[in-house]
Write an enzyme that holds these catalytic residues in place. Sequence first.
Site, PDB file in Angstrom:
ATOM      1  N   HIS A 140      49.012  65.329  34.514  1.00 22.12           N
ATOM      2  CA  HIS A 140      48.377  64.153  33.946  1.00 22.12           C
ATOM      3  C   HIS A 140      47.485  64.543  32.856  1.00 22.12           C
ATOM      4  O   HIS A 140      47.488  64.034  31.792  1.00 22.12           O
ATOM      5  CB  HIS A 140      47.636  63.540  34.885  1.00 22.12           C
ATOM      6  CG  HIS A 140      46.663  62.413  34.545  1.00 22.12           C
ATOM      7  ND1 HIS A 140      47.230  61.280  33.981  1.00 22.12           N
ATOM      8  CD2 HIS A 140      45.253  62.220  34.429  1.00 22.12           C
ATOM      9  CE1 HIS A 140      46.360  60.581  33.627  1.00 22.12           C
ATOM     10  NE2 HIS A 140      45.073  61.208  33.766  1.00 22.12           N
ATOM     11  N   GLU A 206      46.049  53.602  37.497  1.00 20.80           N
ATOM     12  CA  GLU A 206      46.056  55.028  37.963  1.00 20.80           C
ATOM     13  C   GLU A 206      46.205  55.482  39.302  1.00 20.80           C
ATOM     14  O   GLU A 206      45.528  54.912  40.129  1.00 20.80           O
ATOM     15  CB  GLU A 206      44.796  55.657  37.112  1.00 20.80           C
ATOM     16  CG  GLU A 206      44.686  55.861  35.859  1.00 20.80           C
ATOM     17  CD  GLU A 206      43.458  56.792  35.216  1.00 20.80           C
ATOM     18  OE1 GLU A 206      42.531  56.853  36.048  1.00 20.80           O
ATOM     19  OE2 GLU A 206      43.517  57.157  34.300  1.00 20.80           O
ATOM     20  N   GLU A 208      45.959  57.195  42.548  1.00 13.42           N
ATOM     21  CA  GLU A 208      45.170  58.305  42.804  1.00 13.42           C
ATOM     22  C   GLU A 208      44.850  58.239  44.523  1.00 13.42           C
ATOM     23  O   GLU A 208      45.500  57.247  45.320  1.00 13.42           O
ATOM     24  CB  GLU A 208      43.824  58.285  42.403  1.00 13.42           C
ATOM     25  CG  GLU A 208      43.802  58.233  40.949  1.00 13.42           C
ATOM     26  CD  GLU A 208      42.336  58.114  39.938  1.00 13.42           C
ATOM     27  OE1 GLU A 208      41.697  58.942  40.752  1.00 13.42           O
ATOM     28  OE2 GLU A 208      42.375  57.695  38.853  1.00 13.42           O
ATOM     29  N   ASP A 240      42.890  53.182  40.189  1.00 10.54           N
ATOM     30  CA  ASP A 240      41.702  53.271  39.057  1.00 10.54           C
ATOM     31  C   ASP A 240      42.174  52.539  37.761  1.00 10.54           C
ATOM     32  O   ASP A 240      42.673  53.259  36.837  1.00 10.54           O
ATOM     33  CB  ASP A 240      41.305  54.574  38.626  1.00 10.54           C
ATOM     34  CG  ASP A 240      40.039  54.866  38.141  1.00 10.54           C
ATOM     35  OD1 ASP A 240      39.240  53.884  38.156  1.00 10.54           O
ATOM     36  OD2 ASP A 240      39.689  55.917  37.478  1.00 10.54           O
ATOM     37  N   GLN A 247      39.068  52.651  26.239  1.00 10.25           N
ATOM     38  CA  GLN A 247      38.863  53.977  26.860  1.00 10.25           C
ATOM     39  C   GLN A 247      38.866  54.730  25.434  1.00 10.25           C
ATOM     40  O   GLN A 247      38.049  55.798  25.383  1.00 10.25           O
ATOM     41  CB  GLN A 247      39.658  54.181  27.776  1.00 10.25           C
ATOM     42  CG  GLN A 247      39.719  55.681  28.257  1.00 10.25           C
ATOM     43  CD  GLN A 247      40.661  56.170  29.248  1.00 10.25           C
ATOM     44  OE1 GLN A 247      41.439  55.413  29.486  1.00 10.25           O
ATOM     45  NE2 GLN A 247      40.663  57.425  29.768  1.00 10.25           N
ATOM     46  N   LYS A 260      36.971  51.768  32.228  1.00  6.94           N
ATOM     47  CA  LYS A 260      37.377  52.071  33.653  1.00  6.94           C
ATOM     48  C   LYS A 260      36.346  51.241  34.753  1.00  6.94           C
ATOM     49  O   LYS A 260      36.853  50.943  35.887  1.00  6.94           O
ATOM     50  CB  LYS A 260      36.904  53.370  34.085  1.00  6.94           C
ATOM     51  CG  LYS A 260      37.629  54.450  33.131  1.00  6.94           C
ATOM     52  CD  LYS A 260      39.128  54.974  33.684  1.00  6.94           C
ATOM     53  CE  LYS A 260      39.723  55.930  32.729  1.00  6.94           C
ATOM     54  NZ  LYS A 260      41.095  56.070  33.575  1.00  6.94           N
ATOM     55  N   THR A 356      44.337  60.893  38.465  1.00  8.48           N
ATOM     56  CA  THR A 356      45.727  60.167  38.202  1.00  8.48           C
ATOM     57  C   THR A 356      46.716  61.496  38.897  1.00  8.48           C
ATOM     58  O   THR A 356      46.598  62.591  38.451  1.00  8.48           O
ATOM     59  CB  THR A 356      46.169  59.934  36.866  1.00  8.48           C
ATOM     60  OG1 THR A 356      45.427  58.915  36.567  1.00  8.48           O
ATOM     61  CG2 THR A 356      47.553  59.182  36.944  1.00  8.48           C
TER      62      THR A 356
HETATM   63 CA    CA Z   1      40.749  57.947  37.321  1.00  7.31          CA
END
Ligand code: CA
Length: 423
Positions: A140, A206, A208, A240, A247, A260, A356
Amino acid sequence: MTANDPKLKSWVDVPSGSDFPIQNLPFGIFKTKYLSPVAGVAIGNTVIDLVYLHEHGYLDGHGLPPGIFNQRTLNEFFALGRKKVREVRERLSQLLRHDADELRDNRAAREIALIPMSECQMLMPVTVPNYTDFYSSEEHATNVGALFRDPKNALLPNWKYLPVGYHGRASSIVVSGTPIHRPRGQVKLPDSDAPVFCPSRKMDFELELAFITCSNTTLGRPIPLKETEDHIIGFVLFNDWSARDIQQWEYVPLGPFLGKNFGSTVSPWVVTLDALEPFRAQGPTQNPHVLPYLAFEGARNFDIQLEVLLESPKGEIATLSRTNAKYLYWNIAQQLAHHTVNGCNIQVGDLYASGTISGPSPGSYGSLLELTFNGQKPLHLPGGEERKFLEDGDTVIMNGHAEANGVRIGFGTCSGKLLPAVG
Ligand code: CA
């Protein structure tokens, strides 16, 4: 650990392919039409009311404080520590095994304590005092570095020396099923010198995993790596949500902020580290060698299969990605050792996300940013639809499970629907 014995069967019905066999027994917080929020444990399609079991003596002999399960969160239970939580899980395993008649043959108790999962609304399992997001997948970090900066120097010089992370926002972490609004923010378009204020056009997920801690440590006292896992109770799946355009404009020099912090989604059941013990795996070889405080022994990764599905507003469901947590370069012991090596204290219920999780092949990338090369290569969904990024009304569904010897330890679902921007 006897609770992990693959031969164990329960008298509670567990459909084949269930995430919650007797070897799992994850903890969560639920409510029903009749019950205010309390702690429960999942088995098959059933939730077991831990308040009932505790109040009726089924958990006697473990020194559990009164009311420990009659709470809106699991924080106080987890604060009893890994050993005590393990004892409770072992006791539940004994109560639920096929040949244990104590609860099985008490019809009145069974009818109150066992609740169909379909009648339960799952809530946030813990109050999260602090949330940290790592960046621990080499694939990632390489993909994002190549897209956002420079393909030739995708990994920054620090990346293989320390588990890069940042402090996220705890207040906007929500449980699976909670919708998320598309955020508005500053976006700088490529052909313009100044930003505009608009709804994000690059909404992403994302994929995770996040671990939850079960102790309060003293400020100034690092946790040595070999002790880290004593402070970790288990994992949840973690989406996420990310607004890539916001961003990209804001992240230099201090890192992610409004792109985020508008929402992150967790799965409701905390799968214990104990239940995942049989699924330990070796992570990637770390080269260069890490500094001594990050050195570890044994298998510290976990072989957990992960997938992301998208349900479009038309009701079409497509698999976007399949990957595995074992690919993570930095493991949870290293993450927590690094996080506290400067004396930073941790708290019960803290959430530490992996970053991620992307695998080595394009079908295993854990974000749309990577899957579509920042929108340059749209994904063609089987139903004929196309996605560069998420559209309003899309539901992102994450699943995860570990499987071996006929035992499947799953997380349930981590899902959330994207709603249009507010206002
Ligand atoms: Ca993240």
